[in-house]
Design a protein around this motif. Structure first.
Motif, PDB file in Angstrom:
ATOM      1  N   ARG A   1     -32.432  -8.426 -37.583  1.00  0.00           N
ATOM      2  CA  ARG A   1     -31.419  -9.176 -37.191  1.00  0.00           C
ATOM      3  C   ARG A   1     -31.518  -9.493 -35.502  1.00  0.00           C
ATOM      4  O   ARG A   1     -31.330 -10.708 -35.343  1.00  0.00           O
TER       5      ARG A   1
ATOM      6  N   ASN B   1     -25.617 -10.417 -29.005  1.00  0.00           N
ATOM      7  CA  ASN B   1     -25.754  -9.074 -29.770  1.00  0.00           C
ATOM      8  C   ASN B   1     -24.208  -8.870 -30.332  1.00  0.00           C
ATOM      9  O   ASN B   1     -23.829  -8.514 -31.580  1.00  0.00           O
ATOM     10  N   ARG B   2     -23.231  -9.033 -29.429  1.00  0.00           N
ATOM     11  CA  ARG B   2     -21.813  -8.807 -29.939  1.00  0.00           C
ATOM     12  C   ARG B   2     -21.525  -9.781 -31.225  1.00  0.00           C
ATOM     13  O   ARG B   2     -20.882  -9.356 -32.201  1.00  0.00           O
ATOM     14  N   GLU B   3     -21.972 -11.146 -31.215  1.00  0.00           N
ATOM     15  CA  GLU B   3     -21.795 -12.112 -32.428  1.00  0.00           C
ATOM     16  C   GLU B   3     -22.473 -11.474 -33.403  1.00  0.00           C
ATOM     17  O   GLU B   3     -21.886 -11.478 -34.689  1.00  0.00           O
ATOM     18  N   ILE B   4     -23.816 -11.103 -33.455  1.00  0.00           N
ATOM     19  CA  ILE B   4     -24.496 -10.570 -34.612  1.00  0.00           C
ATOM     20  C   ILE B   4     -23.802  -9.330 -35.220  1.00  0.00           C
ATOM     21  O   ILE B   4     -24.032  -8.804 -36.292  1.00  0.00           O
ATOM     22  N   MET B   5     -23.300  -8.481 -34.414  1.00  0.00           N
ATOM     23  CA  MET B   5     -22.816  -7.159 -34.679  1.00  0.00           C
ATOM     24  C   MET B   5     -21.547  -7.237 -35.636  1.00  0.00           C
ATOM     25  O   MET B   5     -21.309  -6.585 -36.451  1.00  0.00           O
ATOM     26  N   GLY B   6     -20.645  -8.551 -35.379  1.00  0.00           N
ATOM     27  CA  GLY B   6     -19.359  -8.374 -35.955  1.00  0.00           C
ATOM     28  C   GLY B   6     -18.319  -7.667 -35.495  1.00  0.00           C
ATOM     29  O   GLY B   6     -18.733  -6.971 -34.417  1.00  0.00           O
TER      30      GLY B   6
ATOM     31  N   ALA C   1     -15.184  -8.042 -40.144  1.00  0.00           N
ATOM     32  CA  ALA C   1     -16.347  -8.585 -39.499  1.00  0.00           C
ATOM     33  C   ALA C   1     -16.930  -9.873 -40.453  1.00  0.00           C
ATOM     34  O   ALA C   1     -16.728  -9.847 -41.544  1.00  0.00           O
TER      35      ALA C   1
ATOM     36  N   THR D   1     -22.818 -10.694 -40.650  1.00  0.00           N
ATOM     37  CA  THR D   1     -23.112  -9.827 -39.590  1.00  0.00           C
ATOM     38  C   THR D   1     -23.380  -8.208 -39.722  1.00  0.00           C
ATOM     39  O   THR D   1     -23.165  -7.979 -41.037  1.00  0.00           O
TER      40      THR D   1
ATOM     41  N   ARG E   1     -22.296  -5.365 -39.046  1.00  0.00           N
ATOM     42  CA  ARG E   1     -21.229  -4.541 -39.551  1.00  0.00           C
ATOM     43  C   ARG E   1     -20.735  -4.801 -40.650  1.00  0.00           C
ATOM     44  O   ARG E   1     -20.428  -4.138 -41.781  1.00  0.00           O
TER      45      ARG E   1
END
Ligand code: UDP
Length: 143
Positions: A26, A86-91, A98, A102, A104
């Motif tokens: 990811r 990174n925060r965006e793809i983490m959720g 989320a 993502t 999460r």
């Protein structure tokens, strides 16, 4: 957009699920490069120090116990707008909130076992990277 670095942790729940590679994929698909990485089993002191900002919060002890419950994978991600990306793809922190697709949403089950950590701003990124890595352990991409 500036090239930034951010600190990422794959937490014990995701390491136990054997999805380190899927999460790395990811990062790479989002254009983030892994420029430093280490697997660690955090000590209580390390976990308390890393999350010191949350020490007055009601979930602090549970969070520390969770973070030392098994190994974690810690990495520095580098890329354009790396912190926000990174925060965006983490959720969202709570995987139930989320966005679909993502990390999460796909790999976490609850707000207290939520698969990944990512720095939330430039100051915390610098501080958190220095918490785990010496400058000479980070390998920026030159080609
Ligand atoms: N956390 C928790 N319960 C809560 C809120 C947070 O266990 O009610 C944990 C969760 O693992 C979260 C971490 O504390 O990832 C740090 O919280 P923060 O609000 O900084 O969320 P994050 O930046 O990780 O999305």
């Amino acid at each position: 957009m500036a090239v930034e670095r951010t600190l990422s942790i794959i937490k014990p729940d995701a390491v136990a699920k054997n999805v380190i590679g899927e999460i790395y994929s990811r990062f790479e698909k989002a254009g983030l490069r892994i420029v430093a990485a280490k697997m660690l089993h955090l000590t209580r002191e390390q976990a308390e120090g890393f999350y010191a900002v949350h020490k007055e919060r009601p979930f602090f002890n549970d969070l520390v116990n969770f973070m030392i419950s098994g190994p974690v994978m810690v990495q520095v991600l580098e890329g354009e707008n790396a912190i926000a990306k990174n925060r965006e793809i983490m959720g969202a922190t709570n995987p139930k909130e989320a966005a679909p697709g993502t990390i999460r949403a796909d790999f976490a089950v609850s707000i207290d076992e939520n698969a990944v950590h990512g720095s939330d701003g430039p100051d915390t990124a610098a501080q958190e990277i220095a918490f785990f890595f010496k400058e000479n352990e980070i390998c920026p991409r030159t080609r």
